[in-house]
Write an enzyme that holds these catalytic residues in place. Structure first.
Site, mmCIF file in Angstrom:
data_model
loop_
_atom_site.group_PDB
_atom_site.id
_atom_site.type_symbol
_atom_site.label_atom_id
_atom_site.label_comp_id
_atom_site.label_asym_id
_atom_site.label_seq_id
_atom_site.Cartn_x
_atom_site.Cartn_y
_atom_site.Cartn_z
ATOM 1 N N GLU A 135 0.827 -1.212 0.000
ATOM 2 C CA GLU A 135 0.000 0.000 0.000
ATOM 3 C C GLU A 135 0.856 1.255 0.000
ATOM 4 O OE1 GLU A 135 0.516 -2.233 2.250
ATOM 5 O OE2 GLU A 135 0.060 -1.607 4.303
ATOM 6 N N ARG A 136 2.187 1.086 0.225
ATOM 7 C CA ARG A 136 3.057 2.262 0.226
ATOM 8 C C ARG A 136 3.548 2.616 -1.187
ATOM 9 N NH1 ARG A 136 7.051 0.906 5.118
ATOM 10 N NH2 ARG A 136 6.345 -1.222 4.813
ATOM 11 N N SER A 159 8.408 -8.783 5.393
ATOM 12 C CA SER A 159 9.203 -8.972 6.604
ATOM 13 C C SER A 159 8.936 -10.360 7.209
ATOM 14 C CB SER A 159 8.866 -7.870 7.610
ATOM 15 O OG SER A 159 7.472 -7.841 7.830
ATOM 16 N N CYS A 203 16.393 -6.286 0.357
ATOM 17 C CA CYS A 203 16.597 -7.502 1.153
ATOM 18 C C CYS A 203 17.952 -8.122 0.829
ATOM 19 C CB CYS A 203 15.490 -8.502 0.907
ATOM 20 S SG CYS A 203 15.554 -9.180 -0.733
HETATM 21 P P1 NAD Z 1 5.877 -5.886 5.206
HETATM 22 O O1 NAD Z 1 6.018 -7.237 5.806
HETATM 23 O O2 NAD Z 1 5.502 -4.749 6.072
HETATM 24 O O3 NAD Z 1 4.749 -5.922 4.049
HETATM 25 C C1 NAD Z 1 4.761 -6.907 3.037
HETATM 26 C C2 NAD Z 1 3.322 -7.136 2.581
HETATM 27 O O4 NAD Z 1 2.561 -7.674 3.670
HETATM 28 C C3 NAD Z 1 2.612 -5.870 2.148
HETATM 29 O O5 NAD Z 1 1.836 -6.151 1.005
HETATM 30 C C4 NAD Z 1 1.753 -5.494 3.351
HETATM 31 O O6 NAD Z 1 0.554 -4.846 2.985
HETATM 32 C C5 NAD Z 1 1.463 -6.816 3.999
HETATM 33 N N1 NAD Z 1 1.421 -6.748 5.471
HETATM 34 C C6 NAD Z 1 2.089 -5.880 6.283
HETATM 35 N N2 NAD Z 1 1.825 -6.140 7.570
HETATM 36 C C7 NAD Z 1 0.979 -7.187 7.593
HETATM 37 C C8 NAD Z 1 0.353 -7.940 8.645
HETATM 38 N N3 NAD Z 1 0.551 -7.636 9.935
HETATM 39 N N4 NAD Z 1 -0.456 -8.962 8.294
HETATM 40 C C9 NAD Z 1 -0.654 -9.284 7.013
HETATM 41 N N5 NAD Z 1 -0.080 -8.608 5.968
HETATM 42 C C10 NAD Z 1 0.722 -7.582 6.259
HETATM 43 O O7 NAD Z 1 7.223 -5.594 4.395
HETATM 44 P P2 NAD Z 1 7.668 -4.225 3.713
HETATM 45 O O8 NAD Z 1 8.032 -3.262 4.777
HETATM 46 O O9 NAD Z 1 6.693 -3.815 2.671
HETATM 47 O O10 NAD Z 1 8.980 -4.705 2.939
HETATM 48 C C11 NAD Z 1 10.240 -4.772 3.547
HETATM 49 C C12 NAD Z 1 10.512 -6.163 4.060
HETATM 50 O O11 NAD Z 1 10.455 -7.091 2.983
HETATM 51 C C13 NAD Z 1 11.904 -6.295 4.647
HETATM 52 O O12 NAD Z 1 11.833 -7.124 5.779
HETATM 53 C C14 NAD Z 1 12.689 -6.964 3.534
HETATM 54 O O13 NAD Z 1 13.826 -7.682 3.943
HETATM 55 C C15 NAD Z 1 11.652 -7.872 2.978
HETATM 56 N N6 NAD Z 1 11.975 -8.296 1.625
HETATM 57 C C16 NAD Z 1 12.350 -9.594 1.451
HETATM 58 C C17 NAD Z 1 12.699 -10.044 0.187
HETATM 59 C C18 NAD Z 1 13.097 -11.468 -0.022
HETATM 60 O O14 NAD Z 1 13.031 -11.933 -1.138
HETATM 61 N N7 NAD Z 1 13.481 -12.209 1.003
HETATM 62 C C19 NAD Z 1 12.666 -9.161 -0.902
HETATM 63 C C20 NAD Z 1 12.266 -7.835 -0.675
HETATM 64 C C21 NAD Z 1 11.916 -7.406 0.597
#
Ligand code: NAD
Length: 500
Positions: free
Chosen positions: A176-177, A226, A281
């Protein structure tokens, strides 16, 4: 104010759920758009559209599906600059980096244009008298992808490319960001000839994710975000019988041996630690100096290189990196800097308080360096996801490998050395999924596959590469005998291949 819409059944729609989220322009700190925060009603409409479109798509030959993907790839190339500008304005990454975001996604579309070859089954002739065995890969039906904010084009393309090439319908729930590019991708896929409703984009936060996890018509979920959320998605999706891959957070280490080419290593480390403001990541937020002399030399060179970094707006061609995605995220990163100080690490370069002339409201944070970080510190154990580099000091490669292997995350790691022997030992022993040797960001190319170990990934199969085709298909295995083949009467025992 610009409004972002869901993309359902080929149409942009605000949906009926009342929630709205703010999309910032990180360079100015201003709200540039509103995004609908949907839930059950929007998801139901998207699933219905995908269920209507998917069966014919699955029956379309892989070669014909591929023709659509070739056109999609050409459209992405044509639109690359526009997509890069859009995602950079919402994310804050510099334009050159935003182009890479689209390009690395496009490379997976390129890869899945080989779908006819990738989806080929296996055949064994004559496994018994007149009996042949063959396998086929069938799409799962309607599947979903849930993506993070930090690669608004690349990660959706990593998921939807293989899923759609394999014959599935797709529901994409972007962050959503940074929600806008996902809608553009859906429109471009349709322009390329995909049936209306095959790819739908639904916006939202946690409520939309929960709706996806609870939806029985969705057969698989690919998640990136995350670790805490990844773990929840993994458990909840598996509990309802869905196939699930859930990639999580990271804390990648760069190990520097005394024999390393320090100039090359420092160049690589600085780009990998601070590029995209550390919001990757596969960033390199931890450096492990092996040997006291290495630590002294590294610290001095890192400080010098960091002093030359330019933090600026994404459109500044001379900027090395831009602002963080939101004020809240910058605050979180600053909190980790305070924590590092409180825990007793030495703050060598403090990036807080940086302001970019003319952009006082932007979410900027200067490059930050800690030395003498200890393994037990919470600021080391947890993911920071910002332009903060932490240095630890050890005496031997074995100690460094043990340190990395004991860390809860296991996404990426890099070793800088001139020694083939050390590199070989390191590759064999280190508990991490993606390893670089003198390569600071070892993101594998499209025909390999992407996935970490430990708390960086929940599930078995990687993103893209041949694993992705396995993830988005199920295998049917056929054992066949045609009439006319020699019969041996009724058999009442299990047929085996045992030689008498
Ligand atoms: P995030 O976990 O906050 O959000 C990811 C997705 O989950 C979003 O679509 C969000 O709307 C949803 N979400 C957020 N909180 C939620 C909850 N409590 N319950 C259900 N859904 C929820 O992650 P972010 O801040 O958007 O992205 C950064 C994170 O992603 C970092 O931890 C990074 O390391 C990770 N990442 C991992 C990879 C990989 O391949 N391992 C790649 C890119 C980013």
């Amino acid at each position: 104010m610009r409004a972002v819409f869901h993309y359902i059944a080929g149409r942009q729609t605000p949906g009926s759920s009342p929630g709205r989220g703010e999309v910032f322009e990180p360079a100015t700190g201003e709200v540039q758009a509103h995004v609908p925060l949907g839930g059950g009603p929007e998801l139901a409409a998207a699933v219905q559209a995908a269920l209507a479109a998917q069966p014919r798509w699955a029956q379309t030959s892989a070669q014909r599906r591929t023709q659509v993907l070739f056109r999609f790839k050409a459209l992405l190339e044509q639109q690359l600059e526009r997509l890069a500008q859009l995602l950079s304005s919402e994310h804050g990454k510099i334009l050159a980096d935003a182009r890479g975001d689209v390009q690395r996604g496009l490379e997976v579309i390129d890869f899945v244009c080989g779908a006819p070859q990738l989806l080929k089954g296996e055949y064994s002739q004559g496994v018994g008298p007149g009996i042949d065995v063959w396998s086929q890969r069938q799409p799962l039906g309607v599947v979903a992808g849930i993506t993070p904010f930090n690669f608004p084009a690349m990660i959706p393309l990593w998921m939807l490319g293989p899923a759609i090439a394999a014959g599935n319908g797709f529901i994409l729930k972007p962050s959503e960001r940074t929600p806008s590019v996902a809608v553009e991708l859906a429109a471009l896929l349709e322009e390329a000839g995909a049936p209306t409703g095959l790819l739908n984009v639904v916006h939202g936060d946690r409520a939309m994710v929960e709706a996806i996890l609870a939806e029985p018509a969705i057969k698989a979920v690919s998640f990136v975000g995350s670790s805490a959320v990844a773990e929840h998605v993994y458990a909840a999706a598996a509990a309802t019988g869905k196939r699930v891959q859930a990639m999580g957070g990271a804390k990648n280490h760069g190990l520097v041996m005394p024999d390393a080419d320090l100039e090359q290593a420092v160049e690589g480390i600085v780009g990998a630690a601070f590029g995209s403001a550390g919001e990757r990541c596969m960033a390199l937020p931890v450096i492990v100096a092996i040997g006291a002399d290495t630590a002294v030399a590294l610290r001095q060179r890192l400080k010098a290189a960091m002093a030359g970094l330019r933090v600026g707006v994404p459109t500044d061609p001379d900027a090395d990196y831009g602002p963080l995605v939101t004020a809240a995220h910058r605050q979180r990163v600053e909190h980790y800097i305070e924590m590092g100080v409180a825990e007793g690490a030495e703050l060598v370069v403090d990036g807080r308080g940086l302001s970019v002339p003319g952009h006082a409201g932007g979410f900027f944070l200067g490059p930050t360096l800690f030395d003498h970080v200890q393994a037990g510190m919470r600021s080391y154990q947890e993911e920071i996801f910002g332009p903060v580099l932490q240095m630890l000091r050890v005496q031997t490669l074995e100690e460094a490998i043990a340190l990395v292997s004991a860390h809860p995350y296991g996404n990426g790691v890099a070793l800088f050395t001139r020694s083939g022997d050390a590199a070989r030992r390191f590759v064999e022993q280190v508990e991490v999924g993606m390893v670089g040797i003198n390569v600071p960001i070892p993101v594998p190319v499209a025909h390999h596959g992407f996935g970490g170990w430990k708390r960086s990934a929940f599930g078995d199969l990687n993103l893209y590469g041949t694993d992705s085709m396995r993830f988005f298909t199920r295998t049917r295995i056929v054992t066949q005998r045609w009439s006319g083949a020699a019969g041996s009467g009724s058999a009442f025992v299990m047929p085996t291949s045992k030689v008498d």
